[in-house]
Design an enzyme around this catalytic site. Structure first.
Site, PDB file in Angstrom:
ATOM      1  N   THR A 151      12.877  -7.674 -10.106  1.00 46.77           N
ATOM      2  CA  THR A 151      12.373  -9.028 -10.373  1.00 46.77           C
ATOM      3  C   THR A 151      11.062  -9.242  -9.636  1.00 46.77           C
ATOM      4  O   THR A 151      10.946  -8.918  -8.452  1.00 46.77           O
ATOM      5  CB  THR A 151      13.423 -10.073  -9.929  1.00 46.77           C
ATOM      6  OG1 THR A 151      14.597  -9.849 -10.696  1.00 46.77           O
ATOM      7  CG2 THR A 151      12.924 -11.494 -10.157  1.00 46.77           C
ATOM      8  N   HIS A 181      -1.567  -8.082   2.523  1.00 49.44           N
ATOM      9  CA  HIS A 181      -1.559  -8.601   3.903  1.00 49.44           C
ATOM     10  C   HIS A 181      -2.766  -8.162   4.723  1.00 49.44           C
ATOM     11  O   HIS A 181      -2.961  -8.619   5.843  1.00 49.44           O
ATOM     12  CB  HIS A 181      -0.246  -8.265   4.610  1.00 49.44           C
ATOM     13  CG  HIS A 181      -0.052  -6.856   5.060  1.00 49.44           C
ATOM     14  ND1 HIS A 181      -0.342  -6.452   6.337  1.00 49.44           N
ATOM     15  CD2 HIS A 181       0.411  -5.757   4.409  1.00 49.44           C
ATOM     16  CE1 HIS A 181      -0.028  -5.160   6.463  1.00 49.44           C
ATOM     17  NE2 HIS A 181       0.423  -4.717   5.310  1.00 49.44           N
ATOM     18  N   GLY A 196       0.804  -1.219   0.000  1.00 45.67           N
ATOM     19  CA  GLY A 196       0.000   0.000   0.000  1.00 45.67           C
ATOM     20  C   GLY A 196       0.839   1.271   0.000  1.00 45.67           C
ATOM     21  O   GLY A 196       0.531   2.241  -0.714  1.00 45.67           O
ATOM     22  N   SER A 227      -3.220  -3.721  -0.660  1.00 41.33           N
ATOM     23  CA  SER A 227      -2.124  -4.438  -0.016  1.00 41.33           C
ATOM     24  C   SER A 227      -2.598  -5.829   0.389  1.00 41.33           C
ATOM     25  O   SER A 227      -3.621  -5.970   1.061  1.00 41.33           O
ATOM     26  CB  SER A 227      -1.687  -3.645   1.210  1.00 41.33           C
ATOM     27  OG  SER A 227      -0.673  -4.324   1.892  1.00 41.33           O
ATOM     28  N   CYS A 265       0.915   1.604  12.349  1.00 42.78           N
ATOM     29  CA  CYS A 265       2.094   2.297  11.843  1.00 42.78           C
ATOM     30  C   CYS A 265       2.470   3.475  12.717  1.00 42.78           C
ATOM     31  O   CYS A 265       3.600   3.888  12.761  1.00 42.78           O
ATOM     32  CB  CYS A 265       1.831   2.786  10.431  1.00 42.78           C
ATOM     33  SG  CYS A 265       0.884   1.633   9.472  1.00 42.78           S
TER      34      CYS A 265
END
Ligand code: PMP
Length: 386
Positions: A238, A203, A74, A201, A328
């Site tokens: 990658t 998760h 995110g 996102s 966060c």
């Protein structure tokens, strides 16, 4: 290994990888480890798996596969969209963002300011919602991008993103919506909401950490944050094949969950709110009271007179996880910017907790939490009196 905590009412912070997602990912770590960029049969297979995941995610979002750019999550998706908008509209030097955006957007303000870009905040009402007329008042020909979160991750309030999108476009601005807390909880359909950018996102909906996506509307000019040859030159590096496969599987699983899951979560949330509000003591609910403006999985409650941190730690000792604002910013012990923007005082914000339910939540978890809260609040009162 026993999962910890025993009762996880902090699923907005993150969710475990589901069994189905885990099984889908596993072969791509060791057996099928090829680089999708390799011109070999194994490389081709990995490339194909990335393509299948892209299709699954596009069907989940109601967009085309080529409108999806896989990112690290995110935060990267949000910042990529903002940086791209500022580079494709260099004559416009303002971005309009709601006061209740995630820190991955609001935290850019000082950097942007140094670069001569003004971040203007769109206020929210007491219910935490963005009023489209406020956007109409603030947007102008200087605005490169408008960003409004689809579902707020602290209160669960749903914003009128479709309407706001239209207002942004009328002024020639782009529209970004952070759908990190919306995906897998409310229907997200990009045929209904004409956003230019959408962030998600994995998760947060039972996929792995460190993988997400940015939707970029077809035809929209785009500048990568990380240049490179992958993702049709939109994101270098990658490809995270196991992560991408996991995200695709999480999208498939979420489509199934969305049929009946949200109604079940809303009932559990109502049970939680009724139980906790029933404890009296002036406990209040933060956010919209209108069910149609609420995601089913989040309840944000104020416990006047008792610091949220104290309750959180006491619940933690009983094996129950909840949170204060977003993970966060917790640890910093600052009041939630979301609650402050809704007009709560610092003290009120510091006495508030977020309870976020997940697929595994059961009624027993709710009852256990309400009983624990009753005990904790009574003990706190007794301590204060003595
Ligand atoms: N937006 C919102 C609303 C979030 O809740 C989060 C995660 N806390 C993010 C963005 C950032 O997502 P990620 O963890 O994948 O960087």
């Amino acid at each position: 290994m026993r999962p910890s905590p025993e009762v996880d009412l902090d699923s907005s912070a993150t969710t475990p990888v589901s069994e189905r997602v885990f099984s889908a990912m596993t072969p791509w770590f060791r057996e099928r480890y090829a680089n999708p960029g390799s011109p070999s049969a194994a490389g081709e297979r990995a490339k194909e798996a990335v393509g299948v995941a892209r299709t699954s995610l596009s069907e989940f979002l109601g967009c085309e596969p080529r409108e999806i750019v896989f990112t690290s999550g995110g935060t990267e998706s949000n910042q990529t969209a903002i940086r791209s908008a500022l580079r494709t509209r260099p004559e416009r030097r303002t971005i309009l963002v709601s006061a209740v955006e995630h820190s991955s957007i609001l935290g850019l303000s000082s950097d942007l300011e140094r670069e001569g870009v003004r971040m203007v905040t769109i206020p929210v009402g007491e219910d935490g919602r963005v009023d489209p007329s406020e956007v109409a008042r603030l947007v102008d020909r200087e605005t490169a991008l408008v960003a409004v979160i689809w579902v707020n991750n602290e209160t669960g309030t749903i914003n009128p993103v479709r309407e706001i999108s239209g207002i942004a476009h009328e002024a020639g601005a782009l529209f970004l919506t952070d759908a990190v807390a919306a995906c897998g909880k409310v229907p997200v359909d990009l045929r209904e909401v004409p956003a230019d950018f959408l962030s998600l996102s994995a998760h947060k909906f039972y996929g792995p950490k460190g993988i997400g996506a940015l939707f970029v509307r077809k035809g929209e000019d785009f500048r990568p944050l990380i240049p490179g040859s992958q993702e049709r030159k939109r994101r270098g590096g990658t490809e995270n094949v196991p992560g991408i496969v996991g995200l695709g599987e999480a999208a498939l699983e979420s489509r199934e969950f969305l049929r009946e899951g949200p109604a079940r979560l809303a009932l559990l949330r109502a049970r939680l709110e009724a139980g906790v509000l029933g404890l009296g003591r002036g406990i209040r609910r933060n956010g919209s009271a209108d069910e149609s403006h609420r995601a089913p999985h989040i309840a944000n409650l104020s416990f006047p007179g008792t610091p949220g941190e104290k309750i959180l730690l006491s619940l933690g000792r009983e094996g129950i996880a909840v949170s204060m604002g977003s993970a966060c910013s917790s640890g910093s012990m600052e009041p939630s910017h979301v609650l402050l923007a809704m007009g709560l005082s610092r003290e009120e914000a510091m006495s508030s907790l977020r309870f976020s339910l997940g697929r595994e939540t059961e009624s027993g978890d709710i009852d256990r939490t309400v009983a624990a809260l009753a005990r904790i609040l009574t003990q706190d009162e007794q301590r204060r009196v003595s």
